[in-house]
Design a protein around this motif. Structure first.
Motif, PDB file in Angstrom:
ATOM      1  N   ARG A 210      45.075  45.218  34.409  1.00 20.93           N
ATOM      2  CA  ARG A 210      44.896  43.847  33.879  1.00 20.93           C
ATOM      3  C   ARG A 210      46.135  43.385  33.117  1.00 20.93           C
ATOM      4  NH1 ARG A 210      39.524  41.965  34.534  1.00 20.93           N
ATOM      5  NH2 ARG A 210      38.099  43.669  34.935  1.00 20.93           N
ATOM      6  N   ARG A 211      46.809  44.333  32.457  1.00 22.10           N
ATOM      7  CA  ARG A 211      48.034  43.944  31.749  1.00 22.10           C
ATOM      8  C   ARG A 211      49.067  43.402  32.741  1.00 22.10           C
ATOM      9  NH1 ARG A 211      50.414  48.783  29.782  1.00 22.10           N
ATOM     10  NH2 ARG A 211      52.056  48.517  31.298  1.00 22.10           N
ATOM     11  N   HIS A 212      49.169  44.073  33.898  1.00 17.53           N
ATOM     12  CA  HIS A 212      50.135  43.587  34.895  1.00 17.53           C
ATOM     13  C   HIS A 212      49.723  42.216  35.454  1.00 17.53           C
ATOM     14  CE1 HIS A 212      52.986  46.865  35.095  1.00 17.53           C
ATOM     15  NE2 HIS A 212      51.979  47.718  35.031  1.00 17.53           N
ATOM     16  N   ILE A 213      48.423  42.013  35.610  1.00 14.50           N
ATOM     17  CA  ILE A 213      47.968  40.702  36.105  1.00 14.50           C
ATOM     18  C   ILE A 213      48.334  39.617  35.071  1.00 14.50           C
ATOM     19  CG2 ILE A 213      45.957  39.327  36.805  1.00 14.50           C
ATOM     20  CD1 ILE A 213      44.604  41.902  37.729  1.00 14.50           C
ATOM     21  N   HIS A 214      48.071  39.918  33.791  1.00 14.59           N
ATOM     22  CA  HIS A 214      48.389  38.924  32.747  1.00 14.59           C
ATOM     23  C   HIS A 214      49.883  38.647  32.670  1.00 14.59           C
ATOM     24  CE1 HIS A 214      44.376  39.722  30.554  1.00 14.59           C
ATOM     25  NE2 HIS A 214      44.269  38.811  31.497  1.00 14.59           N
ATOM     26  N   ASP A 215      50.669  39.742  32.748  1.00 13.27           N
ATOM     27  CA  ASP A 215      52.133  39.561  32.681  1.00 13.27           C
ATOM     28  C   ASP A 215      52.596  38.614  33.787  1.00 13.27           C
ATOM     29  OD1 ASP A 215      52.199  41.237  30.584  1.00 13.27           O
ATOM     30  OD2 ASP A 215      53.159  42.926  31.625  1.00 13.27           O
ATOM     31  N   ARG A 216      52.038  38.816  34.971  1.00 11.46           N
ATOM     32  CA  ARG A 216      52.454  37.975  36.095  1.00 11.46           C
ATOM     33  C   ARG A 216      52.048  36.528  35.855  1.00 11.46           C
ATOM     34  NH1 ARG A 216      53.694  39.204  41.428  1.00 11.46           N
ATOM     35  NH2 ARG A 216      54.436  41.136  40.497  1.00 11.46           N
ATOM     36  N   LYS A 217      50.808  36.355  35.336  1.00 10.80           N
ATOM     37  CA  LYS A 217      50.331  34.987  35.058  1.00 10.80           C
ATOM     38  C   LYS A 217      51.260  34.320  34.059  1.00 10.80           C
ATOM     39  CE  LYS A 217      45.366  34.904  35.661  1.00 10.80           C
ATOM     40  NZ  LYS A 217      44.218  35.481  35.017  1.00 10.80           N
ATOM     41  N   GLN A 218      51.558  35.054  33.004  1.00 12.52           N
ATOM     42  CA  GLN A 218      52.392  34.493  31.929  1.00 12.52           C
ATOM     43  C   GLN A 218      53.785  34.150  32.410  1.00 12.52           C
ATOM     44  OE1 GLN A 218      52.092  36.212  28.013  1.00 12.52           O
ATOM     45  NE2 GLN A 218      50.522  34.628  28.127  1.00 12.52           N
ATOM     46  N   SER A 219      54.327  35.012  33.289  1.00 11.43           N
ATOM     47  CA  SER A 219      55.705  34.777  33.740  1.00 11.43           C
ATOM     48  C   SER A 219      55.774  33.492  34.575  1.00 11.43           C
ATOM     49  CB  SER A 219      56.207  35.964  34.571  1.00 11.43           C
ATOM     50  OG  SER A 219      55.665  35.894  35.873  1.00 11.43           O
ATOM     51  N   GLY A 220      54.664  33.142  35.191  1.00 14.42           N
ATOM     52  CA  GLY A 220      54.612  31.942  36.027  1.00 14.42           C
ATOM     53  C   GLY A 220      55.449  32.084  37.293  1.00 14.42           C
ATOM     54  N   VAL A 221      56.049  33.259  37.496  1.00 13.19           N
ATOM     55  CA  VAL A 221      56.895  33.461  38.677  1.00 13.19           C
ATOM     56  C   VAL A 221      56.044  34.115  39.769  1.00 13.19           C
ATOM     57  CG1 VAL A 221      58.953  34.639  39.578  1.00 13.19           C
ATOM     58  CG2 VAL A 221      58.881  33.857  37.197  1.00 13.19           C
ATOM     59  N   HIS A 222      56.026  33.492  40.931  1.00 14.87           N
ATOM     60  CA  HIS A 222      55.257  34.088  42.029  1.00 14.87           C
ATOM     61  C   HIS A 222      56.176  34.442  43.175  1.00 14.87           C
ATOM     62  CE1 HIS A 222      51.388  33.814  40.231  1.00 14.87           C
ATOM     63  NE2 HIS A 222      51.625  32.557  39.872  1.00 14.87           N
ATOM     64  N   GLY A 223      56.180  35.723  43.522  1.00 15.13           N
ATOM     65  CA  GLY A 223      57.029  36.191  44.626  1.00 15.13           C
ATOM     66  C   GLY A 223      56.222  36.283  45.907  1.00 15.13           C
ATOM     67  N   GLU A 224      56.700  37.143  46.818  1.00 12.84           N
ATOM     68  CA  GLU A 224      56.011  37.298  48.103  1.00 12.84           C
ATOM     69  C   GLU A 224      55.106  38.511  48.109  1.00 12.84           C
ATOM     70  OE1 GLU A 224      58.789  37.489  51.258  1.00 12.84           O
ATOM     71  OE2 GLU A 224      59.118  35.331  51.263  1.00 12.84           O
TER      72      GLU A 224
END
Ligand code: HEM
Length: 460
Positions: A210-224
Motif C-alpha cells: 500500500r505504501r508503494h501504491i500511495h507513493d505512486r498516487k502522490q507522485s502523480g507520474v504514471h508510466g507504462e
C-alpha cells in the motif's frame, strides 16, 4: 489409454486404519502420490477427512477438466490463499476473474516481456559482481531475492531493495502457514503462535504494497508499468479499480511470479551440479554462441540445449506440482465413472510428468529426451508445468525467458558445485514444490579471464 473404457468405479486404494491416507500424505506426499499413480487406475478415489477426492491419473482426463469441459468446473483456492491474496488472479473466478485477467494481460505481451529481458541480465550480472570464486552461497535464498527484485521492478517499477529482508521473511512465514493448512491435521491451540506470526507477516506485506501504491498516487507520474495500468484501469461502468484490488493483484503476481521461478532455478543448479555431462554441454553451448558477451533475448533460440535442461527440470520437479483443486458444478463422467457435483478434483502435473506410460525412465534427469524421436507425439497433458486451458499461467513466457537468461548469465561465468558427498535434494511439497532445506552451492569461476571480461565489459 484406458481413460474412457475403464470400469464404472474409480480405483480406491486402502488407507491406514483410522488415519486413512492423511498420514502418508502429510509425511511423504510426493512419494505416496507417485506410488498411487503407478499402482492405481486412471481415476483414483481417495477419502480425505471423510470426503471423497478424485485424482486424475491420465493426460486425457486432465485435458477434459482443464480444456474440453472446463466450463463445468470451477476453482476456489484455499482459505489461506484467499486471506493473503484476496481477489487476485489466482483466487478469483467467473466474470470478475476475466476482467482482471484482461487488465493484467498487457504486461505479459511478447513485446513487453522482450523489454524486461535486459533487466533480467543486468540484475543477474550485478548479483555476480557480489559473488566470488570459491564462495558458498545459499542458492535458493539468492534466487528468491533475484526473482522477487526482477518481478517488482519490471512489472511494477518498484524497487524493493530496502524492504527485501521484511518481504522475504514475511513470505517465508506465509509459506509456512500453507503447510499447516494443507492437510488440516494440527489442533487450533498448536497453531496459535504460527497464526500470530502469520497475521503479522500479512500486515507487513500489506503495509509495504500500500505504501508503494500511495507513493505512486502522490507522485502523480504514471508510466507504462502494470501498477500505473491497474491504477488507471476503468471498468465497463467507468469506475476505477479499488486500492484493495490493486493490492491483491500486486501481491498475487509478486508471490506467484517469484517463488516458482526461484525454485526451478535452484533445482536447475542442483541438477547440473549432479550431472557433469549436462553441465559441460550447457557450458559448451554458451561458449560457442556467446563467448564472453552477455546473453540477450535474440540468443535464446541458439541455445536449444539450455532450453532442454530447463524443460527437464520442470518435468522432474514442477514447482506447481499440484494445481489448485477443481470442483464440478454438475455431475460429470470421468474415466467412465460418475463424479458428483461439488466433489474435489485433484490435478497433479507431477504424476503425468513421471508417468512411465509416456516417459522412458521417468525418474532420471535426461535433457536429451526432448529431442528423441517420438518426443512430439506425447499427449498435450503429459507435460504441463504451467497448467492449461483458460487458467494457464499468465507468467509462463516471462518465467521461461527470465530463467534462461539468468542461467546463461551465471553459467557463462561460474559452475555451481555441491559440497563433496552432498547428493540428495530434499523436496518440500508446500503450496509449491521447493527445497526442504538450505541448498548451499560453491561458486567456481569457470575461466577467470574470459568470464570476468564479460562482466566487466558490460559494467563499464
Ligand atoms: C517456473 C515458473 C512458474 C511456474 C512453474 C508456474 C506455474 C503455474 C501454474 C501451474 C498455474 C496454474 C494453477 C492452476 O491452474 O491451478 C499458474 C498460474 C498463475 N501464475 Fe504461474 N508459474 C510460474 C511463473 C509465474 C510468473 C513469473 C508469474 C507472474 C509474474 C506467474 C503468475 C501466475 C498467475 C497470476 C496465475 C493465475 C492465472 C489465472 O488463473 O488467471 N507465474 N502458474
Amino acid at each position: 489409454m484406458n481413460a474412457s473404457t475403464n470400469a464404472t468405479l474409480p480405483s480406491e486404494p486402502r488407507g491406514l486404519p483410522v488415519l486413512g491416507h492423511l498420514y502418508p500424505l502429510a509425511r511423504e506426499p510426493l512419494e505416496y502420490m507417485l506410488h498411487l499413480s503407478r499402482t492405481q487406475g486412471d481415476l483414483i478415489r481417495l477419502t480425505l477427512r471423510g470426503k471423497p477426492s478424485y485424482v486424475l491419473n491420465h493426460p486425457a482426463l486432465v485435458e477434459k477438466v482443464l480444456v474440453t469441459d472446463a466450463r463445468k468446473f470451477h476453482r476456489e483456492g484455499n482459505d489461506t490463499l484467499r486471506q493473503v491474496l484476496g481477489q487476485g488472479l489466482l483466487t478469483s473466478e467467473g466474470d470478475f476473474w476475466r476482467r482482471q485477467r484482461q487488465a493484467v494481460q498487457p504486461a505479459f505481451h511478447h513485446e513487453r516481456i522482450a523489454r524486461y529481458c535486459a533487466f533480467f541480465v543486468d540484475s543477474t550480472r550485478e548479483y555476480l559482481l557480489e559473488s566470488s570464486d570459491g564462495e558458498f552461497r545459499d542458492i535458493h535464498l539468492d534466487m528468491q531475492r533475484l526473482t522477487l527484485r526482477n518481478a517488482a521492478r519490471v512489472l511494477f517499477d518498484i524497487g524493493i531493495t530496502q524492504d527485501m529482508e521484511a518481504v522475504t521473511a514475511a513470505l517465508e512465514t506465509i509459506m509456512a502457514r500453507f503447510d499447516h493448512h494443507w492437510f488440516g491435521m494440527l489442533p487450533a491451540w498448536l497453531l496459535h503462535p504460527i497464526e500470530r506470526q502469520y497475521r503479522k507477516a500479512n500486515t507487513t506485506l500489506d503495509r509495504i504494497v500500500r505504501r508503494h501504491i500511495h507513493d505512486r498516487k502522490q507522485s502523480g507520474v504514471h508510466g507504462e508499468d502494470l501498477l500505473s495500468m491497474l491504477m488507471q484501469a476503468r471498468t465497463e461502468d467507468g469506475s476505477s479499480m479499488s486500492e484493495q484490488q490493486v493490492r491483491d493483484e500486486i501481491l498475487t503476481l509478486l508471490m506467484a511470479g517469484h517463488e516458482t521461478t526461484a525454485s526451478t532455478l535452484t533445482f536447475t543448479w542442483y541438477l547440473l551440479s549432479q550431472h557433469p555431462e549436462a553441465e559441460a554441454r550447457v557450458h559448451d553451448e554458451l561458449d560457442s554462441v556467446l563467448g564472453s558477451r552477455l546473453p540477450t533475448l535474440a540468443d535464446l533460440p541458439q541455445l536449444p540445449y539450455l532450453n532442454q535442461v530447463l524443460q527437464e527440470v520442470l518435468r522432474m520437479y514442477p514447482p506447481g506440482f499440484a494445481l489448485l483443486e477443481r470442483f464440478p458444478d454438475e455431475d460429470v463422467t470421468l474415466a467412465g465413472c460418475r463424479v458428483p457435483r461439488g466433489s474435489e478434483i485433484q490435478i497433479w502435473p507431477l504424476l503425468q510428468h513421471r508417468d512411465p506410460r509416456f516417459w522412458v525412465e521417468p525418474d532420471r534427469f535426461l535433457p536429451e529426451r526432448w529431442t528423441e524421436k517420438g518426443a512430439q507425439q506425447r499427449p498435450r497433458f503429459a507435460f504441463y508445468p504451467f497448467g492449461g486451458g483458460q487458467r494457464l499461467c499468465i507468467g509462463a513466457r516471462f518465467a521461461q525467458l527470465e530463467m534462461a537468461l539468468m542461467v546463461a548469465t551465471i553459467a557463462q561465468n561460474y559452475r555451481l558445485a555441491a559440497p563433496p558427498g552432498e547428493r540428495a535434494l530434499r523436496l518440500h511439497a508446500s503450496i509449491t514444490l521447493r527445497p526442504k532445506s538450505k541448498v548451499a552451492l560453491r561458486f567456481v569461476a569457470r575461466s577467470p579471464s574470459a568470464s570476468r571480461t564479460g562482466l566487466q565489459h558490460s559494467v563499464s
